[in-house]
Each structure stands twice: as C-alpha cells, then as structure tokens.
Design a protein around this motif. Sequence first.
Motif, PDB file in Angstrom:
ATOM      1  N   GLY A  41       0.779  -1.226   0.000  1.00 22.50           N
ATOM      2  CA  GLY A  41       0.000   0.000   0.000  1.00 22.50           C
ATOM      3  C   GLY A  41       0.812   1.278   0.000  1.00 22.50           C
ATOM      4  O   GLY A  41       0.289   2.345   0.329  1.00 22.50           O
ATOM      5  N   LYS A  42       2.068   1.208  -0.426  1.00 26.81           N
ATOM      6  CA  LYS A  42       2.906   2.413  -0.432  1.00 26.81           C
ATOM      7  C   LYS A  42       2.334   3.480  -1.368  1.00 26.81           C
ATOM      8  O   LYS A  42       2.180   4.643  -0.994  1.00 26.81           O
ATOM      9  CB  LYS A  42       4.338   2.059  -0.828  1.00 26.81           C
ATOM     10  N   THR A  43       2.018   3.068  -2.602  1.00 29.51           N
ATOM     11  CA  THR A  43       1.461   4.027  -3.560  1.00 29.51           C
ATOM     12  C   THR A  43       0.099   4.524  -3.105  1.00 29.51           C
ATOM     13  O   THR A  43      -0.218   5.724  -3.228  1.00 29.51           O
ATOM     14  CB  THR A  43       1.355   3.374  -4.953  1.00 29.51           C
ATOM     15  N   THR A  44      -0.719   3.641  -2.566  1.00 30.24           N
ATOM     16  CA  THR A  44      -2.032   4.038  -2.057  1.00 30.24           C
ATOM     17  C   THR A  44      -1.892   5.080  -0.950  1.00 30.24           C
ATOM     18  O   THR A  44      -2.636   6.067  -0.913  1.00 30.24           O
ATOM     19  CB  THR A  44      -2.782   2.804  -1.517  1.00 30.24           C
ATOM     20  N   SER A 162      19.976  19.128  -0.688  1.00 25.03           N
ATOM     21  CA  SER A 162      19.886  20.584  -0.807  1.00 25.03           C
ATOM     22  C   SER A 162      18.510  21.078  -0.372  1.00 25.03           C
ATOM     23  O   SER A 162      18.386  22.098   0.311  1.00 25.03           O
ATOM     24  CB  SER A 162      20.176  21.007  -2.253  1.00 25.03           C
ATOM     25  N   HIS A 163      17.481  20.340  -0.767  1.00 24.94           N
ATOM     26  CA  HIS A 163      16.110  20.686  -0.390  1.00 24.94           C
ATOM     27  C   HIS A 163      15.938  20.644   1.129  1.00 24.94           C
ATOM     28  O   HIS A 163      15.342  21.550   1.722  1.00 24.94           O
ATOM     29  CB  HIS A 163      15.153  19.711  -1.068  1.00 24.94           C
ATOM     30  N   LEU A 164      16.476  19.613   1.762  1.00 25.88           N
ATOM     31  CA  LEU A 164      16.373  19.495   3.217  1.00 25.88           C
ATOM     32  C   LEU A 164      17.143  20.616   3.902  1.00 25.88           C
ATOM     33  O   LEU A 164      16.684  21.174   4.919  1.00 25.88           O
ATOM     34  CB  LEU A 164      16.919  18.136   3.673  1.00 25.88           C
ATOM     35  N   ALA A 165      18.309  20.953   3.365  1.00 29.29           N
ATOM     36  CA  ALA A 165      19.132  22.001   3.969  1.00 29.29           C
ATOM     37  C   ALA A 165      18.437  23.357   3.953  1.00 29.29           C
ATOM     38  O   ALA A 165      18.725  24.221   4.797  1.00 29.29           O
ATOM     39  CB  ALA A 165      20.470  22.083   3.250  1.00 29.29           C
ATOM     40  N   LYS A 166      17.522  23.537   3.008  1.00 25.56           N
ATOM     41  CA  LYS A 166      16.779  24.796   2.910  1.00 25.56           C
ATOM     42  C   LYS A 166      15.485  24.769   3.714  1.00 25.56           C
ATOM     43  O   LYS A 166      14.666  25.681   3.604  1.00 25.56           O
ATOM     44  CB  LYS A 166      16.465  25.087   1.444  1.00 25.56           C
ATOM     45  N   GLY A 167      15.289  23.711   4.520  1.00 21.82           N
ATOM     46  CA  GLY A 167      14.097  23.626   5.360  1.00 21.82           C
ATOM     47  C   GLY A 167      12.965  22.823   4.771  1.00 21.82           C
ATOM     48  O   GLY A 167      11.860  22.825   5.315  1.00 21.82           O
ATOM     49  N   GLY A 168      13.214  22.134   3.661  1.00 24.28           N
ATOM     50  CA  GLY A 168      12.197  21.285   3.069  1.00 24.28           C
ATOM     51  C   GLY A 168      12.159  19.917   3.730  1.00 24.28           C
ATOM     52  O   GLY A 168      12.925  19.627   4.664  1.00 24.28           O
ATOM     53  N   ALA A 169      11.281  19.065   3.239  1.00 25.55           N
ATOM     54  CA  ALA A 169      11.146  17.701   3.747  1.00 25.55           C
ATOM     55  C   ALA A 169      10.804  16.790   2.579  1.00 25.55           C
ATOM     56  O   ALA A 169      10.254  17.242   1.564  1.00 25.55           O
ATOM     57  CB  ALA A 169      10.073  17.620   4.825  1.00 25.55           C
ATOM     58  N   ALA A 170      11.129  15.498   2.729  1.00 26.27           N
ATOM     59  CA  ALA A 170      10.864  14.547   1.645  1.00 26.27           C
ATOM     60  C   ALA A 170      10.348  13.241   2.215  1.00 26.27           C
ATOM     61  O   ALA A 170      10.912  12.702   3.172  1.00 26.27           O
ATOM     62  CB  ALA A 170      12.132  14.295   0.828  1.00 26.27           C
ATOM     63  N   LEU A 171       9.276  12.736   1.612  1.00 33.31           N
ATOM     64  CA  LEU A 171       8.712  11.428   1.935  1.00 33.31           C
ATOM     65  C   LEU A 171       8.800  10.584   0.678  1.00 33.31           C
ATOM     66  O   LEU A 171       8.237  10.953  -0.354  1.00 33.31           O
ATOM     67  CB  LEU A 171       7.260  11.570   2.382  1.00 33.31           C
ATOM     68  N   MET A 172       9.529   9.457   0.754  1.00 35.19           N
ATOM     69  CA  MET A 172       9.819   8.678  -0.448  1.00 35.19           C
ATOM     70  C   MET A 172       9.502   7.209  -0.236  1.00 35.19           C
ATOM     71  O   MET A 172       9.872   6.631   0.786  1.00 35.19           O
ATOM     72  CB  MET A 172      11.300   8.827  -0.811  1.00 35.19           C
ATOM     73  N   ALA A 173       8.820   6.613  -1.213  1.00 36.11           N
ATOM     74  CA  ALA A 173       8.618   5.169  -1.227  1.00 36.11           C
ATOM     75  C   ALA A 173       9.578   4.596  -2.249  1.00 36.11           C
ATOM     76  O   ALA A 173       9.524   4.952  -3.425  1.00 36.11           O
ATOM     77  CB  ALA A 173       7.181   4.828  -1.598  1.00 36.11           C
TER      78      ALA A 173
END
Length: 210
Positions: A41-44, A162-173
């Motif tokens: 169910g990762k994509t779901t 780079s995105h995280l260093a600028k205060g972003g966040a990432a959720l990846m399957a």
Amino acid sequence: MTLLAVENLTVTRGGLPVLEGLSFTLAAGHALVLRGPNGIGKTTLLRTLAGLQPALTGTISIPPESMAYAAHADGLKSTLSVTENLRFWASVYGTGPIDSALDRMNLRQLAERPAMSLSAGQKRRLGLARLLVTGRPVWVLDEPTVSLDAASVALFADAVRSHLAKGGAALMATHIDLGLHEAAVLDLAPFKALPPEEGGYKGSFDEAFS
C-alpha cells in the motif's frame, strides 16, 4: 517545525483497507523512506496524502499549497522541449528561473530537445527536475529513481539534501538505496490491514468512497 502529520490513518484500495492505524510526522529538514513489500500500500498511501483519494479514517495535517507529489508518471508534455516543460511547471507554481533545475539534474545539454525524444532515464530526470521549480517544501515521491543510473541517483540524492538544507522535507517510497543514510525509515508491514475475517475493518464497502 512539523510540515506533515499523519494520525491513525487507514487507507483503502478498491474499497478495502490496506494500511491502518498509521501515525507519523515529518519535520522540516528531514527525509523519511517508506519500506514494505510490493502490494502493501505504499502508492495508495502516497496518493491519499496527496489528496487524490480519501482516507477511510484518521487525519492528515499539512499547510496549504505545501506539497509537491511525483508519481510513477513523469508528468511531461511530450511535444515540448526540456526547457519548455520546466517553464510550464514554473508558471503553474508561480516560481522563477529554471536554470538551477537544469543544472542539478544534468539537463543543460538536453535543454532544447523534445521530451518525446528523451530516454527513460532522461525523462525521469526531467520529471524530478520539475520538483525543483515547484517551490513546495514537502516532496512526496513514489519510486523516484526508477530508470535512473547510479550517477543520476546520486544527482537526485544531492538535490534532496539541498532541499532538506533549505528547510524542506521529503517522503519517499522506494526499494532502492538512495545513499541518503540520514533519512529515517518507516516499515509499513506492522500497519498492514487485517481482513474482516481476522478482525480487520468491518465497515461497508461504500464507506471508503463517502
């Protein structure tokens, strides 16, 4: 600062729960990798977080206009060039120059080539470059490195850092090692929904679509 909070979430596929009781948070500057066998169910889950389908139960808290979702499809206009595709998405999201996105995903030499003529890996890099022009702090990515060679996976990992260093966040399957050893891992196996005959959810089929 928490950018995404999920509490007691139950998500469905075909009207039947696939994951239940799922809770987690994602803070600025952090990445979270979802793991689990095919079909769990990762994509779901990612589609539910992106608002493409309703959750059966639970809450999803995220600031408005803060998520960029990249699914299996690359989201490209085949007749437009690499540059035109990125400019299109920059205009959609109201952001500015695309030069950094071209350089970060090694697309400069392909800038004027139509998307239809790109290889699968080049299309994937262009699809990922689209994230860089969204200006959105929360990236939600479904198998982001499919079709990429090792060098391109490294480019992607650097872009995420780079995105995280600028205060972003990432959720990846993903099943692939991205080299992002600083990312936390969430195993979805403990949240696999039980069928009704084993004590799982007993609501009606239609309730998932209400």
